[in-house]
Design an enzyme around this catalytic site. Structure first.
Site, PDB file in Angstrom:
ATOM      1  N   LEU A 268      -1.359   3.594  -6.781  1.00  0.00           N
ATOM      2  CA  LEU A 268      -0.951   2.192  -6.619  1.00  0.00           C
ATOM      3  C   LEU A 268      -2.064   1.461  -5.888  1.00  0.00           C
ATOM      4  CD1 LEU A 268       2.728   2.848  -5.559  1.00  0.00           C
ATOM      5  CD2 LEU A 268       1.952   1.873  -7.711  1.00  0.00           C
ATOM      6  N   HIS A 269      -1.996   0.138  -5.884  1.00  0.00           N
ATOM      7  CA  HIS A 269      -3.084  -0.615  -5.260  1.00  0.00           C
ATOM      8  C   HIS A 269      -3.112  -0.415  -3.754  1.00  0.00           C
ATOM      9  CE1 HIS A 269      -4.303  -2.499  -8.901  1.00  0.00           C
ATOM     10  NE2 HIS A 269      -3.067  -2.906  -9.153  1.00  0.00           N
ATOM     11  N   SER A 270      -4.309  -0.550  -3.184  1.00  0.00           N
ATOM     12  CA  SER A 270      -4.454  -0.454  -1.728  1.00  0.00           C
ATOM     13  C   SER A 270      -3.588  -1.511  -1.077  1.00  0.00           C
ATOM     14  CB  SER A 270      -5.892  -0.728  -1.318  1.00  0.00           C
ATOM     15  OG  SER A 270      -6.764   0.098  -1.995  1.00  0.00           O
ATOM     16  N   ARG A 271      -3.116  -1.206   0.150  1.00  0.00           N
ATOM     17  CA  ARG A 271      -2.307  -2.193   0.855  1.00  0.00           C
ATOM     18  C   ARG A 271      -3.157  -3.373   1.288  1.00  0.00           C
ATOM     19  NH1 ARG A 271       0.174   0.098  -1.732  1.00  0.00           N
ATOM     20  NH2 ARG A 271       1.956   1.438  -1.335  1.00  0.00           N
ATOM     21  N   ASP A 279      -7.109   0.672  -8.169  1.00  0.00           N
ATOM     22  CA  ASP A 279      -7.971  -0.493  -7.961  1.00  0.00           C
ATOM     23  C   ASP A 279      -9.173  -0.506  -8.893  1.00  0.00           C
ATOM     24  OD1 ASP A 279      -6.324  -1.310  -5.911  1.00  0.00           O
ATOM     25  OD2 ASP A 279      -7.441  -0.213  -4.381  1.00  0.00           O
TER      26      ASP A 279
END
Ligand SMILES: *[C@@H]1O[C@H](CO)[C@@H](O)[C@H](O)[C@H]1NC(C)=O
Ligand SMILES: *[C@@H]1O[C@H](CO)[C@@H](O)[C@H](O)[C@H]1NC(C)=O
Ligand SMILES: *[C@@H]1O[C@H](CO)[C@@H](O)[C@H](O)[C@H]1NC(C)=O
Ligand SMILES: *[C@@H]1O[C@H](CO)[C@@H](O)[C@H](O)[C@H]1NC(C)=O
Ligand SMILES: *[C@@H]1O[C@H](CO)[C@@H](O)[C@H](O)[C@H]1NC(C)=O
Ligand SMILES: *[C@@H]1O[C@H](CO)[C@@H](O)[C@H](O)[C@H]1NC(C)=O
Length: 629
Positions: A268-271, A279
């Site tokens: 999942l995308h970085s926070r 990403d």
């Protein structure tokens, strides 16, 4: 349909076998602490459990249970306070989670994706002896922390940490999935070799039935059809399969991530700062889009099309892409219509990149190419004014990002903002200037409402990861992609192409490492997907050049791999992107509402979703349907 169900049952039962147990469900509704994995916005769980004030909306993955026992003597001043924070939350304060009276227990849920920092304090324990630690809890584990006095007179307490329920290996489903795909690949290769060696045809000819059927139906012999297929392939050979394969890899990662990436934090995308597998997909897609601009323009030019006509085509494609992007985001609430987006960003980058490239579209300067030194750098010298423009735009980007203060935020602040930050004056500064520009340009209601940092940092300001300012760096990335196609069209030997890809990969990757100081949060310019920071663009371009070199070498130079199955996805990338966007929430064969809500189930579901889109693209290739915009 039947095959599909069998496939799903097989996959999920294989994947499940690693990760069931510890499903005793008296976790109840105590207090939850965690960070919700908010990805691109497809997670409908987000709205499911409003009671989970601290954001732990999932049950089956990325959680552990911690029981805190207050074993201090039963008096008023012996109640304890428990505070926690995820170490992923940069410069965040500890959040007060619970107050536990003496002789009482409380069970809380914690996040297992990242280590958790916790602090247990009480007025009767001296500050120097607070229980204070950082622990990486394990998936579905059960832990106990017990607080008792060692020396009540001197306010010295003791925290004992035990693990009554062993955690599981959360990554097991990934290893199983990899084995399954490797198995499929091996079987495919074996079948391919058998087919090449002619064993199949021999076997078939042994079965007289087949021969009968063949002659009855009057089909031509196998050999004859094969020859014609080979001929038509030989004439089409000019297309570089590695470019299509690269595009296919990028689009497959993108779809997998949008479907949820098995709910693993690294899919999942970085926070905020940092880079994950997720990403990489979008920048790679931008890069490879750039890499075909020069090639297609040169082809149109050779066909005798004028610059004006080519420009009209660029304009038309950009407008169509932008329009499709707007329609895909429509929903039914026009008051909250999101204007920026993935396809919009692609359209803008394509428009500027391709127009810039069009300005230098002319026949190669043969006289100058005879100069050895000039020839060595012809892919740069011929386009020096593009470099001037691009570098100027990057300087402008940096000036705006680092020298402008907006909305009462300090100049140069590019963090996630939010109420969890220690510095509460920054809470409305999400995304720094980039965020302020979008909130002013598109207004708050017309940008993305749930940025990836929303839960971890408790941000209340909307922020759009595909906003206006980041378009400048994404044009820079397109330009780096165009550089790849300049290399391809200027040099023809595999060695000079490969060495240039690799050199570019090392230079851009190295620059990224210098800019981010090989540190997630502390460098000059941290790698950041939400901002499309220069280091992020350079890092993804570096990896893209290396991956392109690999694909080119393996596919087009050595012919070891045909690019299957990504090649097919790359041939219809926009079509399957649009398709998956339309069917993104709970369209049964592709995804559904998770039943067990475990990593295993999500991973199986998301991989099946991607695999189905690959199968669809194979079929589209077979019937020769290619969506061209
Ligand atoms: C987020 O911040 C708001 C204040 O803006 C607060 O009321 C809320 O409790 C916070 N939520 C969490 C999970 O900390
Ligand atoms: C707290 O936990 C301990 C150990 O599990 C148990 O013996 C005790 O009865 C519990 N106390 C309360 C008030 O639930
Ligand atoms: C525990 O938390 C309460 C409420 O947040 C606060 O009033 C109290 O001072 C805290 N006690 C300690 C020891 O931190
Ligand atoms: C946590 O412990 C360390 C040393 O063990 C100490 O330096 C630090 O101040 C403690 N933090 C808090 C919030 O008590
Ligand atoms: C803390 O308590 C545990 C069990 O209650 C005990 O084994 C341990 O020795 C204690 N630690 C200290 C420093 O007294
Ligand atoms: C942030 O915005 C909210 C709502 O507009 C406002 O109430 C709050 O005071 C602002 N916080 C800061 C630090 O400016």
């Amino acid at each position: 349909m039947a095959t599909y169900i069998v496939l799903y049952l097989l996959a999920s039962s294989i994947l499940q076998c690693g990760v069931t147990s510890a499903q005793d469900d008296h976790l109840s509704d105590d207090i939850c602490f965690s960070e919700y994995s908010c990805n691109v916005g497809e997670d409908s769980n987000y709205f499911k459990a409003e009671r989970d004030v601290l954001g732990l909306h999932h049950i089956g993955y990325d959680t552990a249970e911690v029981t805190i026992q207050n074993s201090l003597p039963n008096t008023m001043e012996n109640s304890i306070n428990v505070s926690l924070q995820s170490t992923e939350c940069y410069q965040c304060k500890l959040l007060h989670i619970a107050t536990i009276d003496a002789r009482m227990n409380t069970t809380i849920k914690v996040d297992t994706a990242w280590p958790t920092e916790w602090l247990i304090s009480s007025t009767s324990i001296s500050k120097a002896h607070n229980c204070n630690n950082t622990v990486h809890f394990g998936e579905n584990g059960r832990y106990t922390i017990s607080i008792a006095f060692i020396d009540a007179q001197r306010s010295v307490a003791n925290c004992t940490f035990t693990t009554p329920g062993r955690p599981q290996n959360a990554n097991l489903p990934i290893y199983i999935a990899i084995s399954v795909y490797v198995g499929i690949a091996v079987i495919y290769i074996i079948l391919l070799q058998l087919k090449r060696s002619g064993l199949f045809t021999k076997l078939l000819s042994c079965l007289s039935v087949d021969r009968l059927v063949d002659s009855d139906l009057g089909t031509p012999t196998l050999n004859a059809t094969e020859i014609t297929i080979n001929n038509s392939k030989a004439t089409k050979k000019t297309r570089l399969r590695s470019l299509d394969t690269f595009r296919g890899i990028a689009i497959c990662i993108m779809i997998f991530v949008n479907y949820g990436g098995g709910k693993y934090w690294f899919f999942l995308h970085s926070r905020w700062n940092g880079i994950t597998v997720a990403d990489l997909a979008f920048p790679w897609f931008v890069f490879i889009m750039g890499a075909s601009i020069k090639l297609s323009q040169t082809a149109q030019y050779r066909r005798g099309e004028s610059h004006g006509r080519i420009f009209l085509k660029i304009l038309k494609r950009s407008i169509i892409l932008f329009g499709i992007g707007l329609i895909l985001q429509a929903g039914n609430d026009l008051a909250m219509y999101r204007v920026p987006g993935v396809l919009q960003r692609l359209a803008a980058s394509y428009f500027v990149g391709a127009t810039l490239q069009l300005l230098s579209l002319k026949p190669p300067n043969e006289a100058r190419l005879r100069n050895k030194f000039y020839r060595l750098f012809a892919d740069i010298f011929d386009y020096w004014y593009e470099w001037v423009l691009i570098i100027l735009s990057m300087v402008a980007y940096c000036c705006v990002s680092y020298l402008v203060a907006a909305d009462g935020c300090p100049k140069g602040y590019l963090g996630p903002g939010g109420d969890n930050l220690k510095d509460s004056s920054l809470s409305n500064c999400t995304g720094g200037v980039a965020g302020s520009i979008d909130r002013w340009l598109f207004t708050k209601n017309h940008i993305y409402q749930r940025p990836t940092c929303i839960i971890l940092y408790n941000t209340s300001v909307p922020y759009d990861p595909e906003g206006a300012l980041g378009t400048i760096t994404s044009i820079f990335l397109t330009f780096l992609g165009i550089q790849a196609s300049k290399i391809i069209s200027t040099y023809h030997s595999p060695t000079s192409r490969l060495s240039r890809f690799l050199i570019w990969g090392v230079i851009t990757g190295g620059l990224a490492a210098i800019l981010c100081g090989v540190s997630k949060n502390d460098g000059w310019i941290p790698i950041n997907k939400n901002l499309w920071s220069p280091s992020y663009v350079l890092a993804s371009a570096g990896m893209a050049f290396i991956l392109l070199a690999f694909c080119y070498f393996v596919i087009d130079v050595m012919n070891w791999w045909s690019g299957v199955p990504f090649f097919y996805a790359g041939m219809n990338s926009i079509l399957i992107y649009i398709g998956h966007e339309i069917l993104v929430t709970f369209a049964f064969p592709f995804s559904w509402k998770a039943i067990h809500d475990t990593h295993a189930e999500h991973l199986a579901m998301n991989l099946i979703g991607v695999s189905l889109w690959i199968v669809i693209s194979m079929w589209l290739y077979y019937i020769e349907f290619f969506l061209k915009i």
